[in-house]
Write an enzyme that holds these catalytic residues in place. Structure first.
Site, short mmCIF file in Angstrom:
data_model
loop_
_atom_site.label_atom_id
_atom_site.label_comp_id
_atom_site.label_asym_id
_atom_site.label_seq_id
_atom_site.Cartn_x
_atom_site.Cartn_y
_atom_site.Cartn_z
N ARG A 174 -12.83 0.74 -9.39
CA ARG A 174 -13.72 0.88 -8.22
C ARG A 174 -13.20 1.96 -7.28
O ARG A 174 -13.95 2.53 -6.51
CB ARG A 174 -13.78 -0.45 -7.45
CG ARG A 174 -14.54 -1.55 -8.15
CD ARG A 174 -14.37 -2.87 -7.42
NE ARG A 174 -14.83 -2.86 -6.03
CZ ARG A 174 -16.08 -3.02 -5.65
NH1 ARG A 174 -17.02 -3.22 -6.55
NH2 ARG A 174 -16.40 -3.00 -4.37
N ARG A 178 -7.40 10.85 -5.55
CA ARG A 178 -7.81 12.24 -5.32
C ARG A 178 -6.61 13.15 -5.08
O ARG A 178 -5.62 12.74 -4.47
CB ARG A 178 -8.72 12.32 -4.08
CG ARG A 178 -9.93 11.43 -4.20
CD ARG A 178 -11.06 11.92 -3.31
NE ARG A 178 -12.15 10.96 -3.35
CZ ARG A 178 -12.41 10.08 -2.40
NH1 ARG A 178 -11.69 10.06 -1.29
NH2 ARG A 178 -13.40 9.23 -2.52
N ARG A 249 -13.10 -16.38 -5.90
CA ARG A 249 -12.23 -16.30 -4.73
C ARG A 249 -13.11 -16.51 -3.50
O ARG A 249 -14.26 -16.05 -3.45
CB ARG A 249 -11.56 -14.93 -4.62
CG ARG A 249 -10.66 -14.61 -5.77
CD ARG A 249 -9.49 -15.52 -5.92
NE ARG A 249 -8.45 -15.25 -4.92
CZ ARG A 249 -7.34 -15.98 -4.80
NH1 ARG A 249 -7.16 -17.06 -5.57
NH2 ARG A 249 -6.43 -15.66 -3.91
N ARG A 279 -6.38 -7.96 4.90
CA ARG A 279 -6.79 -6.86 5.77
C ARG A 279 -7.24 -7.40 7.12
O ARG A 279 -7.50 -8.59 7.27
CB ARG A 279 -7.91 -6.04 5.12
CG ARG A 279 -9.11 -6.83 4.66
CD ARG A 279 -10.06 -5.96 3.84
NE ARG A 279 -11.18 -6.74 3.33
CZ ARG A 279 -12.11 -6.28 2.50
NH1 ARG A 279 -12.07 -5.04 2.07
NH2 ARG A 279 -13.09 -7.05 2.08
N GLU A 302 -8.26 -11.38 7.37
CA GLU A 302 -8.92 -11.90 6.17
C GLU A 302 -7.89 -12.44 5.18
O GLU A 302 -6.93 -11.76 4.85
CB GLU A 302 -9.70 -10.73 5.55
CG GLU A 302 -10.65 -11.11 4.47
CD GLU A 302 -11.52 -9.91 4.05
OE1 GLU A 302 -12.01 -9.17 4.93
OE2 GLU A 302 -11.67 -9.72 2.85
N TYR A 350 -19.23 -8.65 -10.26
CA TYR A 350 -18.73 -8.07 -9.00
C TYR A 350 -19.58 -6.82 -8.72
O TYR A 350 -19.20 -5.72 -9.04
CB TYR A 350 -17.26 -7.71 -9.25
CG TYR A 350 -16.43 -7.21 -8.09
CD1 TYR A 350 -16.88 -7.22 -6.77
CD2 TYR A 350 -15.13 -6.76 -8.32
CE1 TYR A 350 -16.08 -6.77 -5.75
CE2 TYR A 350 -14.31 -6.31 -7.30
CZ TYR A 350 -14.81 -6.32 -6.01
OH TYR A 350 -13.99 -5.87 -4.99
N ASP A 352 -22.03 -4.35 -6.09
CA ASP A 352 -22.20 -3.93 -4.70
C ASP A 352 -23.65 -4.16 -4.24
O ASP A 352 -24.54 -4.40 -5.04
CB ASP A 352 -21.85 -2.44 -4.57
CG ASP A 352 -20.35 -2.21 -4.69
OD1 ASP A 352 -19.59 -3.13 -4.36
OD2 ASP A 352 -19.95 -1.11 -5.10
N1 UDP Z 1 -6.86 -2.77 -3.78
C1 UDP Z 1 -5.50 -2.82 -3.54
N2 UDP Z 1 -5.03 -2.34 -2.36
C2 UDP Z 1 -5.83 -1.87 -1.39
C3 UDP Z 1 -7.22 -1.81 -1.63
C4 UDP Z 1 -7.72 -2.29 -2.85
O1 UDP Z 1 -4.75 -3.29 -4.38
O2 UDP Z 1 -5.33 -1.49 -0.32
C5 UDP Z 1 -7.38 -3.29 -5.08
C6 UDP Z 1 -7.64 -4.80 -5.01
O3 UDP Z 1 -7.34 -5.39 -6.26
C7 UDP Z 1 -9.12 -4.85 -4.72
C8 UDP Z 1 -9.64 -3.68 -5.57
O4 UDP Z 1 -8.61 -2.68 -5.43
O5 UDP Z 1 -9.69 -6.08 -5.10
C9 UDP Z 1 -10.98 -3.13 -5.18
O6 UDP Z 1 -10.96 -2.73 -3.81
P1 UDP Z 1 -12.28 -2.71 -2.91
O7 UDP Z 1 -11.92 -2.04 -1.63
O8 UDP Z 1 -13.38 -2.14 -3.71
O9 UDP Z 1 -12.52 -4.27 -2.65
P2 UDP Z 1 -13.63 -5.07 -1.76
O10 UDP Z 1 -13.86 -4.28 -0.49
O11 UDP Z 1 -14.84 -5.23 -2.64
O12 UDP Z 1 -12.95 -6.37 -1.48
#
Ligand code: UDP
Length: 385
Positions: A174, A178, A249, A279, A302, A350, A352
């Site tokens: 996902r 870069r 989850r 986060r 969260e 999963y 969007d």
């Molecule tokens: N992820 C991580 N560290 C970060 C951000 C994302 O390990 O700082 C991993 C984590 O496993 C997460 C996945 O990347 O579930 C996808 O991130 P995304 O931001 O797409 O998750 P969402 O916002 O859908 O919870």
């Protein structure tokens, strides 16, 4: 045309979009929502203390490259441009995500150009992993041990409650990596948030004389009063968990208040394992067009944990055991006439928001076509895979 009475379970994006299309095609829609509000987990509301638009169930940023989906949403809401950036705290320092050239240079204390950074990481990443079989292998082959441990291992353990070797590689896919200074979290052509929030958007979608919205209404599988049912709840729940519980989850939020601007960004990820939350969201930053009108600020820590029967499911875990159980539920659904399963929970994927909407538009066309041809609609428009 025979006018059908369609029961829709769940007033999230899938249920609302399908309901609207069916109503416009001349059918009658009874929309059953067990919570007291519409919009599912993208529900937004004004925080009574600060007046800030609150993403009650966590950050929702609409992004899409799909013109049809974008045009559809714009019929119902004024969409404000919003560019999402994520800040990450890792090993006691602040970085930008997704991993980009600034992240790499700061993390390794370097001043690499794009090609230097590529060469540097090429020597650190696991080039022997050609087809990554899980999340950890995907990370090691993409970025190597240091970045993986810095940004992904701890966060992922907290988020999914599983060792990354047990998780599918698709979760990490996902996020891009870069070798320039582009720190946009999403690169889709359209990135925006409804000016009045997602709940106002969904309320407008549902505002049609042929739609009857019933909030706080629990649907019972035994309810026979509809010609057809569109079910956007968890597929295992529809079948009363007879084949077992699929793992999800859930999230807990700890809300707190501050003055002014408390963290300077909408989302700060805490990538280490020691901090118990994943986060912190500072909601006013999701609405930059009105941010400065609010003196106070509301924030949410969260926490992710296993979803128990009375919790709200957020993320389907989709491990090997779930996959086998899901296949059996899919067989059950295929053998159950009169119901179509849609959305993130109905198909246990999963996905969007924009994908939900695209699939809902497609589902509505199939349903309308089936009704017109007097054929039973299929159990799935998008098969869980
Ligand atoms: N992820 C991580 N560290 C970060 C951000 C994302 O390990 O700082 C991993 C984590 O496993 C997460 C996945 O990347 O579930 C996808 O991130 P995304 O931001 O797409 O998750 P969402 O916002 O859908 O919870």
């Amino acid at each position: 045309m025979t006018r059908k009475i369609v029961g829709i379970v769940g007033a999230g994006l899938s249920g609302a979009v399908i309901g609207r299309r069916l109503a416009e095609a001349g059918h009658r829609v009874i929309l059953m929502e067990e919570r007291s509000h519409v919009a599912g987990n993208c529900h937004t509301e004004r925080d009574p203390r600060t007046g800030v638009l609150l993403h009650r169930y966590g950050p929702h940023i609409f992004h899409t490259g799909n013109e049809e989906v974008w045009r559809y949403l714009c019929l119902f809401a004024e969409m404000e441009p919003y560019r999402h950036r994520v800040i990450a705290r890792a090993q006691g320092r602040i970085y930008g995500l997704p991993v980009n050239l600034l992240t790499i240079n700061q993390f390794f204390g370097q001043t690499f150009t794009p090609s230097e950074a590529r060469d540097f990481l090429d020597n650190r990443r696991r080039r022997d992993i050609v087809e990554p079989a899980n999340f950890e292998q995907q990370a090691l082959s993409m970025m190597g041990e240091d970045l993986y441990r810095g940004f992904f291992r701890g966060y992922t353990l907290k988020q999914w409650g599983r060792d990354p070797t047990e998780l599918p590689a698709s979760i990490l896919k996902r996020l891009p990596m870069r070798f320039d200074y582009d720190d946009r979290y999403f690169t889709d052509k359209y990135q925006a948030i409804p000016k009045e929030g997602y709940t106002a958007l969904v309320e407008r979608i549902l505002s049609h004389p042929a739609i009857e919205l019933q909030v706080r209404r629990k649907f019972e599988t035994s309810d026979q009063s509809f010609d057809h049912v569109v079910y956007s709840g968890p597929i295992d729940r529809y079948f009363c968990f007879q084949l077992g519980r699929l793992e999800y989850r859930t999230l807990d939020f700890e809300t707190f208040y501050a003055k002014g601007d408390a963290q300077g960004a909408a989302v700060v990820n805490y990538c280490d394992l020691e901090t118990p939350w994943t986060r912190i969201t500072e909601h006013k930053h999701f609405a930059p067009w009105e941010r400065d009108q609010h003196e106070g600020s509301v924030l949410s820590k969260e926490f992710s944990r296993r979803c128990e029967p009375s919790d709200i499911p957020y993320y389907p875990v989709r491990l090997v055991a779930e996959q086998a159980m899901l296949n059996r539920y899919v067989e059950r659904a295929d053998a159950t006439p009169g119901v179509t399963f849609v959305g993130r929970l109905g198909t246990y994927r999963y996905i969007d928001m924009d994908v939900c909407i695209a699939e809902a538009l497609r589902a509505a066309s199939v349903l309308i076509g089936s009704f017109a041809a007097a054929k039973p609609p299929p159990a799935f428009i998008e098969k869980p895979s």
